[in-house]
Scaffold this motif. Structure first.
Motif, PDB file in Angstrom:
ATOM      1  N   VAL A   1      47.755 -46.630  81.488  1.00  0.00           N
ATOM      2  CA  VAL A   1      48.082 -47.840  82.237  1.00  0.00           C
ATOM      3  C   VAL A   1      48.678 -47.445  83.581  1.00  0.00           C
ATOM      4  O   VAL A   1      49.574 -46.604  83.652  1.00  0.00           O
ATOM      5  N   GLY A   2      48.189 -48.058  84.660  1.00  0.00           N
ATOM      6  CA  GLY A   2      48.748 -47.808  85.982  1.00  0.00           C
ATOM      7  C   GLY A   2      48.151 -48.759  87.004  1.00  0.00           C
ATOM      8  O   GLY A   2      46.990 -49.158  86.887  1.00  0.00           O
ATOM      9  N   ASP A   3      48.917 -49.104  88.003  1.00  0.00           N
ATOM     10  CA  ASP A   3      48.453 -50.013  89.057  1.00  0.00           C
ATOM     11  C   ASP A   3      47.911 -49.160  90.204  1.00  0.00           C
ATOM     12  O   ASP A   3      48.609 -48.876  91.170  1.00  0.00           O
TER      13      ASP A   3
ATOM     14  N   ASP B   1      48.748 -54.289  86.372  1.00  0.00           N
ATOM     15  CA  ASP B   1      48.454 -52.988  85.791  1.00  0.00           C
ATOM     16  C   ASP B   1      46.995 -52.891  85.369  1.00  0.00           C
ATOM     17  O   ASP B   1      46.455 -53.800  84.725  1.00  0.00           O
TER      18      ASP B   1
ATOM     19  N   SER C   1      51.752 -52.914  78.342  1.00  0.00           N
ATOM     20  CA  SER C   1      52.034 -53.476  79.659  1.00  0.00           C
ATOM     21  C   SER C   1      52.023 -54.992  79.558  1.00  0.00           C
ATOM     22  O   SER C   1      51.443 -55.563  78.633  1.00  0.00           O
TER      23      SER C   1
ATOM     24  N   LYS D   1      60.179 -52.995  89.017  1.00  0.00           N
ATOM     25  CA  LYS D   1      59.311 -51.947  89.531  1.00  0.00           C
ATOM     26  C   LYS D   1      60.135 -51.137  90.519  1.00  0.00           C
ATOM     27  O   LYS D   1      60.523 -51.633  91.581  1.00  0.00           O
TER      28      LYS D   1
ATOM     29  N   THR E   1      52.990 -48.799  80.926  1.00  0.00           N
ATOM     30  CA  THR E   1      53.447 -49.192  82.248  1.00  0.00           C
ATOM     31  C   THR E   1      54.705 -48.447  82.667  1.00  0.00           C
ATOM     32  O   THR E   1      55.544 -48.100  81.832  1.00  0.00           O
TER      33      THR E   1
END
Length: 632
Positions: A104-106, A113, A504, A540, A579
């Motif tokens: 998971v990552g943006d 995400d 997430s 964040k 996340t």
């Protein structure tokens, strides 16, 4: 020395939906009642008047998940690498089917995400699933952009992809992608958006020095020396022998309880390399070179509250390892000390997963490790309670988290926002036909002088089942030091062969969702549809002097007299990454009173109520830049 068993005692804030709740005490139990739903803008708050005037419906929170993988476009089928017609192919395939992984990552910094989903079969592509967010109907959807991004490859004739990790290795503000393999790793540099807005990635593995062969099954990124750059630790299962081009059958564990012929770990220090950043291997110098076990997973956290990240290694066929960060020596280099024996004792279990969480909110991180409990191994998991004095005690039986059958990935998370972290765990080895492989295997195990390292010692599996069709587990934290298993009640009791968990809040509604990967089976997306849940905040963190991802940063929140603690981690839990946002359930608390952020290296920032305004918006995501506070 006591054994473990004896010791058990870019970058803008975006709007999300809000939920007001009313805390009502019934027979001494506080429950949460939903009052209103509103859009919480960047600095939005709950309507206090609406809370106070709510109807006093006396209902308990209800945890419920809806599986939406197909409609969201992410019910992707993982394929285990086939070893073809060679002798004992099914045995080798079984030992390598743990690569059903997701990260998971943006990657595009749009506030949602995304998912990278790994495949393992020859020439099969991976999937970079861009999160489109909820549509007009509120439904989530994802689009596979892996071909355009250039991240489909890796499953070549001599390599098997097994894991993935997002981390910003060069601190440019875009997360990069690391693909772990039974082979050499692949590091893709995120080049940012092109003319059409889509991101592309460049393979920089050779340029960064990541060219060493290893049979890597797990990876984490963290800054071990607090120099502002993320380092890498690899968990290697097999020794560095190419399984697809073997010249010896002696590739499996040499002992079912004390195997020492595994791949151990490899540690990579992030350094200047040419005009950019790269990595040099420092495993021996860091104090980890003596570990030669079958490493299945690794996790990190500051376990002794000294501002340094410590490491736990889950070892299959032999003891787990606990490495405490000793800080800089006389030469200024940071090292780790193996404190396994004095901290918790050696074990003979089959460690599969590592995640860290403060399940009882005492200010020290605890560790959850899955093991194997089936017809012939009654091991029980570990819930290592951190005593705060350098020792850990296994309280899995006392807490009700002991049994997850053949356990794999497991994650801490507060899924009903009541302020207490629950645990979701997946399990199951191999679901096939009606015939059971275990009785046949047992005949081999009791055979005198058997060479377990020889793949030819294992009986053929064919279409037999080995610890398959097992139900997943959901342990609901009751807030009194115990958990209740409730997978069937919450809709998570599927019986697929689970491997990894990507956690997430995919639709930014304040409820944590779960992406479950399964070996040679479709992945599942469990959308959290819980009702009457508590209030929450999400953070964040963005580093400016420390690593950009703020991995290793610790946040402590006080709200309504209660204290909550989280750390940003770089890939904890088996075959997956969750996340890097920090999610806090707050129960009935209507505002946050203080926020303390301890950045990697020890610098702290404290945010508090000022001029009557709370430091964080309730039921919203806040973005905090190091040294700048909340950025709107």
């Amino acid at each position: 020395m006591p054994t473990r068993r004896n010791r058990r005692r870019p970058t803008s804030l975006f709007a999300v939906s809000g939920l007001a709740v009313l805390g009502i005490t019934v027979l001494g139990i506080t429950v949460l009642v939903p009052v209103t739903s509103a859009l919480a803008e960047e600095a939005g708050t709950v309507d206090a008047a609406a809370v106070e005037s709510a109807s006093p419906a006396r209902q308990k929170p209800s945890i419920r998940f809806e599986e939406i993988g197909e409609s969201a476009g992410v019910r992707l089928i993982h394929t285990t690498r086939s070893f073809g017609e060679r002798h004992k192919a099914e045995v080798l395939e079984m030992f390598t089917d743990g690569g059903a992984a997701a990260a998971v990552g943006d990657y595009n910094n749009d506030g949602f995400d995304d998912l990278f989903v790994v495949d393992s079969e020859l020439n099969k592509p991976h999937h970079l699933m861009r999160n489109n967010g909820p549509g007009k109907d509120g439904r989530l959807s994802f689009t596979d952009v892996a071909p355009q991004a250039g991240v489909t490859g890796g499953n070549d004739a001599k390599s098997i992809c097994a894991d993935a990790l997002w981390f910003d290795y060069d601190n440019d503000g875009w997360v990069d992608l690391l693909v772990g393999r039974f082979g050499t790793p692949i590091l893709y540099r995120n080049e940012g958006p092109g003319k059409n807005g889509e991101h592309t990635f460049t393979d920089v593995s050779a340029a960064t020095g990541l060219t060493h062969f290893g049979n890597t099954i797990g990876m984490i990124a963290f800054d071990h020396d607090n120099d502002g750059w993320l380092d890498l630790l690899f968990a290697n299962y097999f020794q560095p022998l190419n399984l697809l081009d073997l010249d010896t059958p002696h590739v499996l564990p040499n002992n079912l309880d004390y195997a020492d012929n595994g791949g151990g770990v490899t540690f990579w220090h992030n350094v200047e390399r040419g005009e950019g950043r790269g990595f040099v291997e420092i495993t021996e110098a860091a104090g980890m070179g003596h570990h030669t076990g079958w490493s299945l997973d690794i996790g990190h956290a500051d376990l002794d509250n000294d501002g340094l990240q410590d490491v736990y290694v889950a070892g299959d066929y032999g003891t787990d390892r606990l490495f405490m960060n000793q800080g800089p020596g006389a030469d200024g280099k940071f090292t780790f000390k193996d404190v396994t024996e004095e901290a918790m004792g050696l074990d003979t279990r089959k460690g599969m997963n590592v995640d860290m969480g403060d399940y009882n909110r005492d200010g020290f991180f605890d560790i959850y490790v899955t093991n194997i409990t089936d017809e012939y191994m009654k091991e029980c998991n570990f819930l290592w309670h951190n005593n705060g004095d350098g020792t850990l005690i296994d309280l899995s039986r006392e807490t009700g988290t002991c049994d997850t059958d053949w356990g794999w990935g497991a994650k801490f998370g507060d899924f009903d926002n009541d302020g207490w972290e629950d645990i979701f765990a997946v399990d199951g080895l191999r679901s096939r036909g009606e015939e059971n492989y275990i009785p046949i295997l047992l005949e081999v195990i009791i055979t005198p002088q058997i060479d377990f390292s020889d793949v030819n010692s294992y009986p053929d599996i064919g279409e037999m089942t080995w610890s398959g069709f097992q139900k997943q587990r959901f342990f609901h934290n009751l807030g009194d030091g115990t958990f209740k298993e409730a997978a069937a009640e919450v809709g998570l009791d599927n019986d697929l062969d689970g491997r990894g968990i990507g956690m997430s809040d995919f639709d930014n509604d304040g409820l944590l969702d779960l992406y479950q990967t399964n070996a040679s089976q479709p992945a599942l997306l469990h959308h959290n549809r819980s009702e009457r849940t508590g209030n929450w905040v999400q953070l964040k963190l963005v580093g400016t002097q420390v690593n950009r991802d703020a991995i290793g940063a610790r946040v402590t929140i006080e709200a309504d007299g209660e204290t909550y603690m989280r750390e940003v981690n770089g890939g904890n839990a088996y075959s997956s990454q969750s996340t890097t946002r920090l999610h806090f359930g707050l129960g009935t608390a209507k505002q946050v009173d203080t926020v303390e952020i301890r950045w990697p290296g020890g610098k702290t920032e404290k945010l508090a109520v000022k001029d009557g305004k709370p430091p964080l918006a309730i039921n919203a995501l806040s973005r905090i830049h190091e040294g700048e506070g909340v950025v709107h």
